[in-house]
Each structure stands twice: as C-alpha cells, then as structure tokens.
Design a protein around this motif. Structure first.
Motif, PDB file in Angstrom:
ATOM      1  N   LEU A   1       0.702  -1.592  -0.330  1.00  0.00           N
ATOM      2  CA  LEU A   1       0.065  -0.127   0.310  1.00  0.00           C
ATOM      3  C   LEU A   1       1.323   1.889  -0.038  1.00  0.00           C
ATOM      4  CD1 LEU A   1      -3.322   1.380   0.137  1.00  0.00           C
ATOM      5  CD2 LEU A   1      -2.829   1.250   3.151  1.00  0.00           C
ATOM      6  N   LEU A   2       1.820   1.526   0.970  1.00  0.00           N
ATOM      7  CA  LEU A   2       2.863   2.403   0.557  1.00  0.00           C
ATOM      8  C   LEU A   2       3.408   2.423  -0.301  1.00  0.00           C
ATOM      9  CD1 LEU A   2       4.923   2.372   3.887  1.00  0.00           C
ATOM     10  CD2 LEU A   2       2.864   4.115   3.596  1.00  0.00           C
ATOM     11  N   GLU A   3       3.849   2.191  -1.181  1.00  0.00           N
ATOM     12  CA  GLU A   3       4.083   1.986  -2.293  1.00  0.00           C
ATOM     13  C   GLU A   3       3.773   3.137  -3.104  1.00  0.00           C
ATOM     14  OE1 GLU A   3       6.122  -1.977  -3.199  1.00  0.00           O
ATOM     15  OE2 GLU A   3       8.213  -1.444  -2.356  1.00  0.00           O
ATOM     16  N   CYS A   4       2.146   1.955  -3.497  1.00  0.00           N
ATOM     17  CA  CYS A   4       0.930   2.338  -4.227  1.00  0.00           C
ATOM     18  C   CYS A   4       0.466   3.981  -4.303  1.00  0.00           C
ATOM     19  CB  CYS A   4      -0.049   1.753  -3.896  1.00  0.00           C
ATOM     20  SG  CYS A   4      -0.531   0.152  -4.838  1.00  0.00           S
ATOM     21  N   TRP A   5       0.670   4.126  -2.642  1.00  0.00           N
ATOM     22  CA  TRP A   5       0.331   5.344  -2.209  1.00  0.00           C
ATOM     23  C   TRP A   5       1.639   6.490  -2.654  1.00  0.00           C
ATOM     24  CZ3 TRP A   5      -1.499   4.419   3.658  1.00  0.00           C
ATOM     25  CH2 TRP A   5      -2.620   4.582   3.205  1.00  0.00           C
ATOM     26  N   ALA A   6       2.961   6.306  -2.800  1.00  0.00           N
ATOM     27  CA  ALA A   6       3.933   7.021  -2.884  1.00  0.00           C
ATOM     28  C   ALA A   6       3.838   6.512  -4.571  1.00  0.00           C
ATOM     29  CB  ALA A   6       5.515   6.077  -2.723  1.00  0.00           C
ATOM     30  N   LEU A   7       3.883   6.230  -5.364  1.00  0.00           N
ATOM     31  CA  LEU A   7       3.999   5.821  -6.573  1.00  0.00           C
ATOM     32  C   LEU A   7       2.648   6.616  -7.595  1.00  0.00           C
ATOM     33  CD1 LEU A   7       5.432   4.743  -9.646  1.00  0.00           C
ATOM     34  CD2 LEU A   7       3.011   2.669  -9.864  1.00  0.00           C
ATOM     35  N   TYR A   8       1.591   7.067  -7.121  1.00  0.00           N
ATOM     36  CA  TYR A   8       0.601   7.810  -7.481  1.00  0.00           C
ATOM     37  C   TYR A   8       1.162   9.306  -7.070  1.00  0.00           C
ATOM     38  CZ  TYR A   8      -2.926   4.808  -9.439  1.00  0.00           C
ATOM     39  OH  TYR A   8      -3.537   4.061 -10.346  1.00  0.00           O
ATOM     40  N   GLY A   9       1.500   9.412  -5.738  1.00  0.00           N
ATOM     41  CA  GLY A   9       2.218  10.302  -5.243  1.00  0.00           C
ATOM     42  C   GLY A   9       3.187  11.096  -5.629  1.00  0.00           C
TER      43      GLY A   9
END
Length: 295
Positions: free
Chosen positions: A190-198
């Motif tokens: 989840l953190l990687e998904c948030w970082a990628l989209y952010g």
C-alpha cells in the motif's frame, strides 16, 4: 624482540616413547597470537540473524517494537505520533531524487524507493498541485471574463481541487491495493502504491502552470501530454505487479488504472481550464454569490 608466545608441536613415535625424541628435528615452533580471545559465553551467530523491524508487511507496517536502552520495549501505537513518523522518514535529497525519477524515468520507480516508500513527497506534491490548480483555474476564468464587468474569484475551486487530487492520490491506490490482494498478488504494498501515485502527480504542476490560456485547444494539448506521460509512468511501474494476478485479471486492472487516470485528466481540464467551468457557481447571468471577493 617481541614477546610473542609459541606453540610447541611434538611428534610422537608409534610406541609413544618420548625418550628418544630429537628436539632439534621433532620440535617445531610456530608463532601464536594470544590476543585473540574466545567468544563470550552465550554469544551466538544467530544474534545477527534476527529480523529487523522493517516494513515487511504489504499493508501498513505493523506497530514496530524497538528495544530501548533500559532493555524494555517501546511500542508505536496507531494513535501515537511516532507511528506515523515512520512514513515520513526521508530527507530532502531522497525526495528530490524521487521527483527527478518521476519526471525523467530511467528505471523502475519502485527500485528508486529502495524499500523505503514515504508519504512526505506525495502529500506536499498533492498540496502544491491543489494550490496551482486553484490559481491556474482562477486566472483562466479571469481571462475569459476580462472586460465583462467585475470579476470575483470563488474559493470553491480550491475545495474542488483538494477533493479531486487528495481523493485520487490516496483513495485510488488503496482500492487498487485491495484489488491486487484480492486477486492474489503477494508483492502489492500500500505504501508503494501511495508513493507511486503521489510522485506521479508531479507532472500536473507544469501542466497547470501553462494551461491557463484562453485558447481551449491549446489547453487540451497540454493536458493530453500530461496524461500521456503520467499514465505511461504508472503502467511501467505497475505492470510487473499487475501481471502477477493472471492474464485476464491484469488486463482488467490495467483498464481500471488507465480509465481512472483519464478521468482525472478530463476533470482537471473541464473543472479548472475550461471557460464556464461547472466548478464555478457564478456563471454569466447569475448573481454573485455571497462570500466571493473581487479579484
């Protein structure tokens, strides 16, 4: 001379008789280093094999338990500030390097994260995009109404930009993560998904800075270029994760990612860089709502 000690090696004949041993021929002296001490009692090599309290969980990292100097434990609870501090454990150099990798991708962005995804960059990038969209949309509307009387800006543009960008940046990755976990992807984080989209939102900053032109077709071109670059960035980094869910499922998730990102691009163009935007409540022929200020 040095005071190094010596080991004595004695050759014993078959009968075990030492009486006939020739010390000159049978004794060999070897230097020995007595400074080497045996390992302390209770020391084991397995001490170094303990698992560090890293972010091994695919969801939010569990409340880590770190040893204190007094030998106790210090738990990071969900309601404590220290729990969320670990998500912002990044320095300025790392954030700038990740921003550069998002704008000029040369390698997989998840490799650039080096196993330490953060929320610091995504939060401030999203906040910057919100402010620039508000300013750019206000300037675009001002240019469209120039010479048509008094102009009033509406802070509802700001709330609309905040809802759109924050919602897309933090809710869509969560939905994607849950879908990946449901379809059996073990590598989803989840953190990687948030970082990628952010960090992917960074492309909208230059787009918003140049898309306030009164020429509608030009704004469409700018937004289209921003959409193309950002969706290519997403697909390049998400494809290895999506492909682990099976052929049909990965195709469905790819369509989901592209469709939502296309919706974001169209919403940015229509709400903030289109004359007569539906986000503005004071269109032609309408009375100026209360609370608006003169530009």
């Amino acid at each position: 001379m040095s005071r190094a000690g010596y080991d004595a090696v004695v050759d014993v004949d078959d009968e075990g008789d030492l009486g006939h041993t020739d010390l000159q021929e049978d004794l060999e002296f070897h230097p020995s280093n007595f400074s080497e001490t045996a390992p302390a009692l209770g020391t084991s090599s397995t001490r170094h094999n303990k698992t560090s309290p890293g972010r091994s969980s695919p969801f939010l990292p569990p409340p880590a338990t770190a040893s204190t100097s007094g030998g106790g434990s210090s738990k990071k609870f969900l309601w404590s500030l220290s729990f969320y501090q670990q998500f912002f454990d990044v320095d300025t150099t790392s954030v700038l390097r990740r921003c550069g990798a998002a704008l000029f991708p040369r390698t997989n962005f998840l490799d650039v994260l080096e196993g330490n995804p953060d929320l610091y960059g995504p939060f401030w990038i999203a906040t910057t995009v919100v402010l620039i969209l508000f300013l750019g949309g206000t300037i675009s509307d001002y240019l469209a109404r120039s010479g048509k009387g008094e102009f009033a800006y509406d802070f509802r543009l700001l709330s609309g930009a905040a809802g759109l960008i924050y919602g897309y940046t933090f809710i869509v990755p969560m939905v994607l993560f849950l879908a990946l976990r449901y379809f059996g992807s073990e590598s989803a984080n989840l953190l990687e998904c948030w970082a990628l989209y952010g960090y992917n939102n960074l492309i909208w900053i230059p787009v918003a800075l140049i898309s306030w032109s009164p020429i509608a077709i030009l704004n469409w071109v700018f937004v289209g270029v921003g959409f193309g670059l950002s969706v290519a960035f997403l697909l390049r980094n998400l494809y290895p994760v999506l492909s682990a869910t099976g052929h049909q499922t990965s195709k469905m998730l790819l369509v989901f990612v592209v469709a939502l990102h296309f919706g974001l691009a169209v919403a940015i163009k229509v709400l903030f860089f289109a004359h007569g935007s539906p986000a503005l409540k004071d269109g032609p022929g309408k009375d100026k709502p209360e609370g608006q200020q003169l530009f």
